[in-house]
Scaffold this active site. Sequence first.
Site, PDB file in Angstrom:
ATOM      1  CG  LEU A  22       2.559   6.163   2.448  1.00  0.00           C
ATOM      2  CD1 LEU A  22       1.854   7.449   2.819  1.00  0.00           C
ATOM      3  CD2 LEU A  22       3.488   5.726   3.563  1.00  0.00           C
ATOM      4  N   GLY A  42      -1.620   4.857  -2.587  1.00  0.00           N
ATOM      5  CA  GLY A  42      -2.358   3.988  -3.493  1.00  0.00           C
ATOM      6  C   GLY A  42      -3.839   4.101  -3.214  1.00  0.00           C
ATOM      7  CG  ASP A  46     -14.549  -4.114  -2.023  1.00  0.00           C
ATOM      8  OD1 ASP A  46     -15.479  -4.683  -2.582  1.00  0.00           O
ATOM      9  OD2 ASP A  46     -14.232  -4.344  -0.841  1.00  0.00           O
ATOM     10  CG  LEU A  68      -0.817   6.393   7.626  1.00  0.00           C
ATOM     11  CD1 LEU A  68      -2.229   6.958   7.501  1.00  0.00           C
ATOM     12  CD2 LEU A  68       0.210   7.507   7.563  1.00  0.00           C
ATOM     13  CG  LEU A  88      -6.861   5.437   6.976  1.00  0.00           C
ATOM     14  CD1 LEU A  88      -5.949   6.533   7.504  1.00  0.00           C
ATOM     15  CD2 LEU A  88      -8.091   5.289   7.830  1.00  0.00           C
TER      16      LEU A  88
END
Length: 128
Positions: A22, A42, A46, A68, A88
């Site tokens: 993802l 993952g 930053d 997503l 996210l």
Amino acid sequence: FKMDTTPESYLDLFPLDAIVYLTPDSENVLEDIDPDKVYVLGGLVDESIHKQLTLRRAREQSLRTARLPIREYMVRAPNARNYHSETLAINQVFDVLSTYYETRSWPAALRAGVSSGKGYVLPDAAEQ
């Protein structure tokens, strides 16, 4: 939730065709969760420094990728900083995935995991 940890790589534990990495940079939208797949979340701290790092890593490992469906179900909310990010934290992605798995509703899942600070809201919230 039950969780096991190991120093071994997911590449050594699962067949490559079962792994879905993802990454917010993927062109592929995650439409459903397949219980026969292994989803790799993952973790980067930053996002501005490491843009596309997770996508490159997945490609180097010949892994399928997905993102997503934030763009598909949410809209950009006006904000003072004009800030909008689909990146996210791991706990937010986990919240989205676990809520989706329980409800089978992307709007409910995204509401649970995507904070308003990311600059995205569900269309019904944007109208308020």
